[in-house]
Design a protein around this motif. Structure first.
Motif, PDB file in Angstrom:
ATOM      1  N   TRP A   1       0.007  -8.137   3.746  1.00 37.74           N
ATOM      2  CA  TRP A   1       0.186  -8.420   2.324  1.00 37.74           C
ATOM      3  C   TRP A   1       0.643  -9.861   2.100  1.00 37.74           C
ATOM      4  O   TRP A   1       0.200 -10.516   1.148  1.00 37.74           O
ATOM      5  CB  TRP A   1       1.192  -7.441   1.712  1.00 37.74           C
ATOM      6  CG  TRP A   1       0.547  -6.182   1.246  1.00 37.74           C
ATOM      7  CD1 TRP A   1       0.328  -5.046   1.976  1.00 37.74           C
ATOM      8  CD2 TRP A   1       0.014  -5.921  -0.059  1.00 37.74           C
ATOM      9  NE1 TRP A   1      -0.305  -4.096   1.214  1.00 37.74           N
ATOM     10  CE2 TRP A   1      -0.499  -4.597  -0.036  1.00 37.74           C
ATOM     11  CE3 TRP A   1      -0.066  -6.651  -1.222  1.00 37.74           C
ATOM     12  CZ2 TRP A   1      -1.094  -4.018  -1.156  1.00 37.74           C
ATOM     13  CZ3 TRP A   1      -0.660  -6.072  -2.348  1.00 37.74           C
ATOM     14  CH2 TRP A   1      -1.166  -4.781  -2.296  1.00 37.74           C
TER      15      TRP A   1
ATOM     16  N   LYS B   1      -6.746  -1.050  -3.402  1.00 35.58           N
ATOM     17  CA  LYS B   1      -6.483  -0.009  -2.402  1.00 35.58           C
ATOM     18  C   LYS B   1      -5.114   0.617  -2.608  1.00 35.58           C
ATOM     19  O   LYS B   1      -4.949   1.836  -2.466  1.00 35.58           O
ATOM     20  CB  LYS B   1      -6.589  -0.591  -0.989  1.00 35.58           C
ATOM     21  CG  LYS B   1      -7.954  -1.152  -0.646  1.00 35.58           C
ATOM     22  CD  LYS B   1      -9.042  -0.087  -0.759  1.00 35.58           C
ATOM     23  CE  LYS B   1     -10.412  -0.658  -0.428  1.00 35.58           C
ATOM     24  NZ  LYS B   1     -11.490   0.337  -0.582  1.00 35.58           N
ATOM     25  N   ALA B   2      -4.119  -0.199  -2.944  1.00 34.16           N
ATOM     26  CA  ALA B   2      -2.776   0.332  -3.194  1.00 34.16           C
ATOM     27  C   ALA B   2      -2.778   1.259  -4.405  1.00 34.16           C
ATOM     28  O   ALA B   2      -2.119   2.311  -4.401  1.00 34.16           O
ATOM     29  CB  ALA B   2      -1.784  -0.812  -3.400  1.00 34.16           C
TER      30      ALA B   2
ATOM     31  N   MET C   1      -6.589  -5.716  -2.086  1.00 33.43           N
ATOM     32  CA  MET C   1      -5.471  -4.942  -1.562  1.00 33.43           C
ATOM     33  C   MET C   1      -4.764  -4.171  -2.678  1.00 33.43           C
ATOM     34  O   MET C   1      -4.318  -3.033  -2.474  1.00 33.43           O
ATOM     35  CB  MET C   1      -4.495  -5.849  -0.834  1.00 33.43           C
ATOM     36  CG  MET C   1      -5.043  -6.452   0.451  1.00 33.43           C
ATOM     37  SD  MET C   1      -5.643  -5.208   1.627  1.00 33.43           S
ATOM     38  CE  MET C   1      -4.137  -4.319   1.972  1.00 33.43           C
TER      39      MET C   1
ATOM     40  N   SER D   1      -2.305   6.227   2.710  1.00 38.84           N
ATOM     41  CA  SER D   1      -1.932   4.819   2.573  1.00 38.84           C
ATOM     42  C   SER D   1      -2.347   4.008   3.790  1.00 38.84           C
ATOM     43  O   SER D   1      -2.845   2.880   3.654  1.00 38.84           O
ATOM     44  CB  SER D   1      -0.418   4.701   2.356  1.00 38.84           C
ATOM     45  OG  SER D   1      -0.040   5.316   1.159  1.00 38.84           O
TER      46      SER D   1
ATOM     47  N   GLY E   1      -8.750  -1.765   3.109  1.00 40.15           N
ATOM     48  CA  GLY E   1      -8.599  -3.030   2.394  1.00 40.15           C
ATOM     49  C   GLY E   1      -8.787  -4.235   3.292  1.00 40.15           C
ATOM     50  O   GLY E   1      -9.433  -5.227   2.908  1.00 40.15           O
TER      51      GLY E   1
ATOM     52  N   SER F   1      -4.353   4.491  -3.368  1.00 41.41           N
ATOM     53  CA  SER F   1      -3.421   5.253  -2.539  1.00 41.41           C
ATOM     54  C   SER F   1      -2.393   5.989  -3.397  1.00 41.41           C
ATOM     55  O   SER F   1      -2.110   7.173  -3.181  1.00 41.41           O
ATOM     56  CB  SER F   1      -2.711   4.310  -1.565  1.00 41.41           C
ATOM     57  OG  SER F   1      -1.671   4.976  -0.881  1.00 41.41           O
TER      58      SER F   1
ATOM     59  N   HIS G   1      -5.114   1.127   3.651  1.00 44.23           N
ATOM     60  CA  HIS G   1      -4.734  -0.239   4.025  1.00 44.23           C
ATOM     61  C   HIS G   1      -5.753  -0.813   5.018  1.00 44.23           C
ATOM     62  O   HIS G   1      -6.175  -1.971   4.884  1.00 44.23           O
ATOM     63  CB  HIS G   1      -3.334  -0.247   4.640  1.00 44.23           C
ATOM     64  CG  HIS G   1      -2.863  -1.615   5.024  1.00 44.23           C
ATOM     65  ND1 HIS G   1      -2.299  -2.486   4.126  1.00 44.23           N
ATOM     66  CD2 HIS G   1      -2.912  -2.280   6.217  1.00 44.23           C
ATOM     67  CE1 HIS G   1      -1.998  -3.619   4.735  1.00 44.23           C
ATOM     68  NE2 HIS G   1      -2.363  -3.521   6.009  1.00 44.23           N
TER      69      HIS G   1
ATOM     70  N   THR H   1       0.822  -1.202   0.000  1.00 45.52           N
ATOM     71  CA  THR H   1       0.000   0.000   0.000  1.00 45.52           C
ATOM     72  C   THR H   1       0.859   1.255   0.000  1.00 45.52           C
ATOM     73  O   THR H   1       0.391   2.329  -0.377  1.00 45.52           O
ATOM     74  CB  THR H   1      -0.934   0.008   1.235  1.00 45.52           C
ATOM     75  OG1 THR H   1      -1.423  -1.320   1.456  1.00 45.52           O
ATOM     76  CG2 THR H   1      -2.118   0.923   1.024  1.00 45.52           C
TER      77      THR H   1
END
Length: 386
Positions: free
Chosen positions: A99, A115-116, A112, A203, A210, A119, A207, A6
């Protein structure tokens, strides 16, 4: 390139520049030089303010005062991150563990990575706005001076990118040109510092989001994974354990950013009022350069406040969504013990996760609206007084 964290590459580079990233070589020396440079420039800003602290020169004072407050805010925010470097390491380690846990499950990995990606987009979009605005703010007066010089106008003013007072002669070439370049780059670096600090909370909260989405997804499909006599790979107990980890992570984020958000909310509210008064005065005096500078600064600082309030609202909504997911799951197909565990998740989700401003208030869009209303009222009073 597939994202595996992230923390995006631009954010990681920014944290390394600020001396916040763990295990960087010569970190103490780097932090000392970085902080000294900010403090020295801030000292010269304070000299200017003390030398020109006259009500009759209010128009020339409020702009430097706003920038001095911004510098002080950047100093305190950066110091807060350095003081909490152990907590930052713990948060980064927790992110790496999360992760690694989702690598073997495609649905979780997709969530995830989404979301990364969000971000990274938020950070780049924010930098794309604030850095050009900073270039205009710190370089506007000098750009006008260069234009007059090229046109051969009788223009003798030699402005600096920011209002500072040096205890020595600073307007002689080439010393003047060197100081202009250094102050301009330092102003850009200070804005970049605040933007990276803001980007870090993007971030961290995304995270958390996520991880909440993973729990939400599992709760929605829980009836297919849990039978009356047991469970397969992803049990209710694992969901509760993951939920507790998310709660602990979010609380650490709040502890890390509580004071920083306090600095974003209360001093920035004062800055908004000051910059709005400068913009109103610039309109009345037809000063286009001052209007552009104050307008961009006003927009940037308002955007900072909105981002923090939006993040607080977003985290609140995400945390409460687990209660809905648990209630809508097919809990009646589970054993009584599993149904009770779902009930515990629902009850805990009703106490939402939040980002607070110094522990005084939970950040939300309602708070942002109230702040804007109060700012407009103060602006009207200041403008009437001026």
């Amino acid at each position: 390139m597939l994202l595996t964290s992230t923390i995006s590459s631009p954010l990681k580079i920014g944290l390394q520049i600020l001396g916040v990233w763990p295990d960087m070589p010569y970190t103490s020396f780097h932090r000392l030089i970085y902080m000294l440079s900010i403090l020295i420039v801030h000292y010269f800003q304070q000299l200017y303010l003390f030398a020109n602290c006259k009500f009759s020169e209010l128009e020339n004072l409020v702009g430097p005062l706003a920038l001095a407050i911004y510098y002080m805010k950047a100093i305190l925010e950066l110091t807060t991150l350095w003081v909490n470097r152990r907590r930052i390491r713990e948060l980064l380690d927790s992110m790496d563990i999360d992760w690694r846990e989702c690598v073997n499950i495609d649905q979780h990995l997709h969530l995830m990575r989404t979301k990364a990606s969000n971000s990274q987009f938020c950070l780049i979009a924010f930098l794309s706005f604030v850095l050009p605005s900073a270039v205009i703010y710190f370089g506007g007066d000098n750009a006008i001076a260069i234009i007059h010089l090229v046109n051969g106008d009788n223009y003798t003013s030699r402005p600096f990118p920011m209002k500072v007072l040096f205890p020595f002669e600073a307007e002689q070439s080439p010393f003047y040109e060197l100081l202009v370049a250094l102050l301009f780059l330092h102003g850009i670096l200070t804005v970049y510092t605040v933007a990276i600090i803001n980007g870090l909370i993007f971030s961290l909260v995304l995270h958390v989001s996520g991880q909440i989405d993973i729990i939400y997804q599992e709760l929605k499909t829980i009836s297919m994974k849990v039978s009356y006599i047991g469970s397969d790979d992803f049990t209710i107990g694992m969901l509760i354990e993951k939920h507790n980890k998310v709660i602990e992570f979010a609380e650490n984020v709040d502890k890390l950013y509580s004071f920083i958000t306090f600095l974003q909310i209360f001093p920035n509210t004062s800055l908004i009022c000051i910059l709005a008064v400068i913009a109103i005065v610039s309109v009345n005096s037809a000063n286009d350069v001052s209007l552009a500078k104050s307008g961009l600064a006003y927009a940037g600082i308002t955007a900072e406040i909105f981002i923090f309030c939006f993040i607080g609202e977003y985290l609140d909504i995400k945390s409460r969504s687990l209660a809905d997911a648990g209630y809508n799951s097919l809990w009646y197909n589970m054993s009584p013990s599993y149904s009770k565990n779902v009930l515990f998740i629902i009850m805990r989700s009703q106490k939402q996760l939040t980002i607070t401003a110094g522990g005084l208030m939970n950040l939300s869009l309602e708070v942002f609206t109230s702040m804007m209303k109060a700012s407009v009222s103060f602006i009207s009073v200041l403008h009437a007084m001026y």
